[in-house]
Enzyme design. Structure first.
Site, PDB file in Angstrom:
ATOM      1  N   LYS A  13      50.953  36.953  41.006  1.00  0.00           N
ATOM      2  CA  LYS A  13      50.680  36.867  39.662  1.00  0.00           C
ATOM      3  C   LYS A  13      49.572  37.917  39.234  1.00  0.00           C
ATOM      4  O   LYS A  13      49.583  38.908  38.359  1.00  0.00           O
ATOM      5  CB  LYS A  13      50.457  35.706  38.930  1.00  0.00           C
ATOM      6  CG  LYS A  13      51.249  34.551  39.337  1.00  0.00           C
ATOM      7  CD  LYS A  13      51.072  33.290  38.659  1.00  0.00           C
ATOM      8  CE  LYS A  13      49.803  32.643  39.543  1.00  0.00           C
ATOM      9  NZ  LYS A  13      50.021  32.241  40.930  1.00  0.00           N
ATOM     10  N   ARG A  88      49.819  26.080  32.592  1.00  0.00           N
ATOM     11  CA  ARG A  88      50.034  25.543  33.996  1.00  0.00           C
ATOM     12  C   ARG A  88      50.592  24.044  34.005  1.00  0.00           C
ATOM     13  O   ARG A  88      50.683  23.364  35.098  1.00  0.00           O
ATOM     14  CB  ARG A  88      48.606  25.398  34.797  1.00  0.00           C
ATOM     15  CG  ARG A  88      48.542  26.314  35.862  1.00  0.00           C
ATOM     16  CD  ARG A  88      47.119  26.255  36.388  1.00  0.00           C
ATOM     17  NE  ARG A  88      46.968  26.820  37.696  1.00  0.00           N
ATOM     18  CZ  ARG A  88      46.683  27.861  38.033  1.00  0.00           C
ATOM     19  NH1 ARG A  88      46.364  28.925  37.103  1.00  0.00           N
ATOM     20  NH2 ARG A  88      46.585  28.275  39.342  1.00  0.00           N
ATOM     21  N   ARG A 127      43.890  37.178  52.121  1.00  0.00           N
ATOM     22  CA  ARG A 127      43.272  37.699  50.870  1.00  0.00           C
ATOM     23  C   ARG A 127      41.833  37.781  50.752  1.00  0.00           C
ATOM     24  O   ARG A 127      40.890  36.839  51.290  1.00  0.00           O
ATOM     25  CB  ARG A 127      43.676  36.893  49.669  1.00  0.00           C
ATOM     26  CG  ARG A 127      43.075  37.120  48.461  1.00  0.00           C
ATOM     27  CD  ARG A 127      43.659  36.717  47.246  1.00  0.00           C
ATOM     28  NE  ARG A 127      43.764  35.437  46.964  1.00  0.00           N
ATOM     29  CZ  ARG A 127      44.177  34.765  46.017  1.00  0.00           C
ATOM     30  NH1 ARG A 127      44.662  35.212  44.996  1.00  0.00           N
ATOM     31  NH2 ARG A 127      43.994  33.279  45.866  1.00  0.00           N
ATOM     32  N   ARG A 161      37.809  33.544  48.759  1.00  0.00           N
ATOM     33  CA  ARG A 161      37.848  32.632  47.999  1.00  0.00           C
ATOM     34  C   ARG A 161      37.700  31.320  48.540  1.00  0.00           C
ATOM     35  O   ARG A 161      38.433  31.154  49.529  1.00  0.00           O
ATOM     36  CB  ARG A 161      39.084  32.674  46.813  1.00  0.00           C
ATOM     37  CG  ARG A 161      38.898  33.573  45.757  1.00  0.00           C
ATOM     38  CD  ARG A 161      40.144  33.736  44.779  1.00  0.00           C
ATOM     39  NE  ARG A 161      40.911  32.461  44.521  1.00  0.00           N
ATOM     40  CZ  ARG A 161      41.874  32.542  43.724  1.00  0.00           C
ATOM     41  NH1 ARG A 161      42.344  33.590  43.091  1.00  0.00           N
ATOM     42  NH2 ARG A 161      42.501  31.413  43.378  1.00  0.00           N
ATOM     43  N   ARG A 172      46.845  23.283  46.639  1.00  0.00           N
ATOM     44  CA  ARG A 172      47.192  23.899  45.317  1.00  0.00           C
ATOM     45  C   ARG A 172      48.853  24.233  45.077  1.00  0.00           C
ATOM     46  O   ARG A 172      49.311  24.156  43.927  1.00  0.00           O
ATOM     47  CB  ARG A 172      46.373  25.216  45.402  1.00  0.00           C
ATOM     48  CG  ARG A 172      44.963  25.353  45.041  1.00  0.00           C
ATOM     49  CD  ARG A 172      44.140  26.388  45.645  1.00  0.00           C
ATOM     50  NE  ARG A 172      44.992  27.745  44.979  1.00  0.00           N
ATOM     51  CZ  ARG A 172      44.457  28.979  45.542  1.00  0.00           C
ATOM     52  NH1 ARG A 172      43.997  28.941  46.687  1.00  0.00           N
ATOM     53  NH2 ARG A 172      44.874  30.065  44.826  1.00  0.00           N
TER      54      ARG A 172
HETATM   55  P1  AP5 Z   1      47.760  37.533  44.194  1.00  0.00           P
HETATM   56  O1  AP5 Z   1      48.131  38.518  43.379  1.00  0.00           O
HETATM   57  O2  AP5 Z   1      46.137  37.292  44.226  1.00  0.00           O
HETATM   58  O3  AP5 Z   1      48.332  35.978  43.851  1.00  0.00           O
HETATM   59  P2  AP5 Z   1      48.486  35.179  42.682  1.00  0.00           P
HETATM   60  O4  AP5 Z   1      49.807  34.756  42.491  1.00  0.00           O
HETATM   61  O5  AP5 Z   1      47.589  35.681  41.497  1.00  0.00           O
HETATM   62  O6  AP5 Z   1      47.357  34.021  43.348  1.00  0.00           O
HETATM   63  P3  AP5 Z   1      46.141  33.106  42.877  1.00  0.00           P
HETATM   64  O7  AP5 Z   1      45.714  32.318  44.200  1.00  0.00           O
HETATM   65  O8  AP5 Z   1      45.152  33.881  42.265  1.00  0.00           O
HETATM   66  O9  AP5 Z   1      46.999  32.095  42.036  1.00  0.00           O
HETATM   67  P4  AP5 Z   1      46.637  30.679  41.649  1.00  0.00           P
HETATM   68  O10 AP5 Z   1      47.640  30.572  40.513  1.00  0.00           O
HETATM   69  O11 AP5 Z   1      46.444  29.686  42.724  1.00  0.00           O
HETATM   70  O12 AP5 Z   1      45.052  30.881  41.152  1.00  0.00           O
HETATM   71  P5  AP5 Z   1      44.104  30.971  39.781  1.00  0.00           P
HETATM   72  O13 AP5 Z   1      43.126  32.141  40.303  1.00  0.00           O
HETATM   73  O14 AP5 Z   1      45.004  31.303  38.587  1.00  0.00           O
HETATM   74  O15 AP5 Z   1      48.344  37.976  45.658  1.00  0.00           O
HETATM   75  C1  AP5 Z   1      47.773  36.961  46.818  1.00  0.00           C
HETATM   76  C2  AP5 Z   1      47.648  37.849  48.160  1.00  0.00           C
HETATM   77  O16 AP5 Z   1      48.804  38.413  48.327  1.00  0.00           O
HETATM   78  C3  AP5 Z   1      46.733  39.156  47.874  1.00  0.00           C
HETATM   79  O17 AP5 Z   1      45.903  39.152  49.134  1.00  0.00           O
HETATM   80  C4  AP5 Z   1      47.504  40.141  47.455  1.00  0.00           C
HETATM   81  O18 AP5 Z   1      47.182  41.427  48.074  1.00  0.00           O
HETATM   82  C5  AP5 Z   1      48.830  39.826  48.502  1.00  0.00           C
HETATM   83  N1  AP5 Z   1      50.139  40.173  47.645  1.00  0.00           N
HETATM   84  C6  AP5 Z   1      50.514  40.276  46.478  1.00  0.00           C
HETATM   85  N2  AP5 Z   1      51.992  40.621  46.401  1.00  0.00           N
HETATM   86  C7  AP5 Z   1      52.247  40.879  47.755  1.00  0.00           C
HETATM   87  C8  AP5 Z   1      53.486  41.325  48.217  1.00  0.00           C
HETATM   88  N3  AP5 Z   1      54.469  41.729  47.298  1.00  0.00           N
HETATM   89  N4  AP5 Z   1      53.710  41.248  49.516  1.00  0.00           N
HETATM   90  C9  AP5 Z   1      52.611  41.111  50.255  1.00  0.00           C
HETATM   91  N5  AP5 Z   1      51.458  40.736  49.881  1.00  0.00           N
HETATM   92  C10 AP5 Z   1      51.192  40.684  48.724  1.00  0.00           C
HETATM   93  O19 AP5 Z   1      43.597  29.690  39.520  1.00  0.00           O
HETATM   94  C11 AP5 Z   1      42.482  29.183  40.459  1.00  0.00           C
HETATM   95  C12 AP5 Z   1      42.272  27.809  39.974  1.00  0.00           C
HETATM   96  O20 AP5 Z   1      41.467  27.826  38.773  1.00  0.00           O
HETATM   97  C13 AP5 Z   1      43.213  26.558  40.224  1.00  0.00           C
HETATM   98  O21 AP5 Z   1      43.379  25.980  41.315  1.00  0.00           O
HETATM   99  C14 AP5 Z   1      42.532  25.835  38.998  1.00  0.00           C
HETATM  100  O22 AP5 Z   1      41.643  25.099  39.667  1.00  0.00           O
HETATM  101  C15 AP5 Z   1      41.903  26.716  38.350  1.00  0.00           C
HETATM  102  N6  AP5 Z   1      42.808  27.108  36.858  1.00  0.00           N
HETATM  103  C16 AP5 Z   1      43.259  28.216  36.639  1.00  0.00           C
HETATM  104  N7  AP5 Z   1      43.921  28.295  35.529  1.00  0.00           N
HETATM  105  C17 AP5 Z   1      44.287  27.106  35.095  1.00  0.00           C
HETATM  106  C18 AP5 Z   1      44.716  26.401  33.943  1.00  0.00           C
HETATM  107  N8  AP5 Z   1      45.624  27.264  33.279  1.00  0.00           N
HETATM  108  N9  AP5 Z   1      44.826  25.180  33.701  1.00  0.00           N
HETATM  109  C19 AP5 Z   1      44.004  24.217  34.959  1.00  0.00           C
HETATM  110  N10 AP5 Z   1      43.299  24.940  35.788  1.00  0.00           N
HETATM  111  C20 AP5 Z   1      43.464  26.097  35.835  1.00  0.00           C
END
Ligand code: AP5
Length: 215
Positions: A13, A88, A127, A161, A172
């Site tokens: 994402k 979410r 990552r 992270r 998660r």
């Molecule tokens: P990346 O693009 O970073 O993936 P992502 O989907 O953004 O993963 P996240 O771990 O950031 O998502 P998340 O939803 O768990 O965390 P968030 O930060 O929102 O890619 C991942 C890796 O894969 C990278 O190394 C990239 O290079 C690689 N990659 C990407 N595409 C690829 C491909 N096609 N092929 C190969 N490799 C690839 O949230 C973190 C925390 O914040 C949550 O757990 C929660 O506690 C809190 N939080 C955030 N938003 C909310 C909300 N709305 N409500 C409640 N709590 C929230």
């Protein structure tokens, strides 16, 4: 365009959202990044959110809704935004609908990105990110040119992270299945959902995503 990116942790994402937003000059609203910034600055929001984030749990809905309400009203979001990580939960999705409606706006699309669970765990374990510019690297598929340093900030060592440790990643993923995956049906019911497989190379996924959005 006002767009929601949905999908499990590690599906891409952030990677795809950053690129879409840059190409079309839309604001990128990443709730995970906003929270991590608050944690780093030790603001009241960061202090409240940190424990839940480190344990792979969601931050309470009212906190997240207020945060997105304020951020999406900023000037750079007036012509469009990409929401990465919000909504979410169903209450967050309902709040987003009401928020946009009260501004005479609407959501144009929700894109569901998908990849097998073991691939997600592999991606997240490898990552790393630059603590200065937040550029994401992957030590297997997209490593930096120089060992552990950011290509754009020589001398800055990439970090991992706290919530990318394997046990927390699995928590998660469970939280995603229980609380966030139901949003796929929510947006399917509204006729706004477009599913895009996220298993290919980053460029190929971006191409499919752009096609699905018609942009
Ligand atoms: P990346 O693009 O970073 O993936 P992502 O989907 O953004 O993963 P996240 O771990 O950031 O998502 P998340 O939803 O768990 O965390 P968030 O930060 O929102 O890619 C991942 C890796 O894969 C990278 O190394 C990239 O290079 C690689 N990659 C990407 N595409 C690829 C491909 N096609 N092929 C190969 N490799 C690839 O949230 C973190 C925390 O914040 C949550 O757990 C929660 O506690 C809190 N939080 C955030 N938003 C909310 C909300 N709305 N409500 C409640 N709590 C929230």
């Amino acid at each position: 365009m006002r767009l929601v990116l949905l999908g499990p942790p590690g599906v891409g994402k952030g990677t795809q959202g950053r690129r879409l937003a840059a190409q079309h000059s839309w604001a990128l609203i990443s709730t995970g990044e906003i929270l991590r910034d608050a944690v780093a600055r030790q603001t009241p929001l960061g202090l409240e959110a940190r424990k839940r984030m480190d344990n792979g749990l969601l931050v309470p809905d009212d906190v997240m809704i207020g945060l997105v309400r304020d951020r999406s009203a900023e000037e750079d979001a007036a012509d469009g935004f990409v929401l990465d990580g919000f909504p979410r939960t169903v209450p967050q999705a309902n709040a987003l609908d009401s928020m946009l409606q009260s501004r005479g706006q609407r959501l144009d699309a929700a894109v569901g990105l998908d990849a097998p669970q073991e691939e997600l765990v592999r991606r997240l374990s490898a990552r790393r990110e630059c603590p200065v510019c937040k550029r994401a690297y992957n030590m297997i598929t997209a490593p930096p040119k120089n060992d552990q340093e950011c290509d754009d900030h020589p001398g800055t060592v990439l970090t991992q992270r706290e919530d990318d440790k394997e046990a927390t990643v699995r928590r998660r993923l469970e939280v995603y299945e229980n609380q966030t995956a139901p949003l796929l049906d929510y947006y399917r019911g509204q006729g706004r959902l477009r599913m895009v497989p996220a298993t290919g190379a980053v460029d190929d996924v971006y191409h499919s995503l752009s096609q699905a959005l018609g942009c």
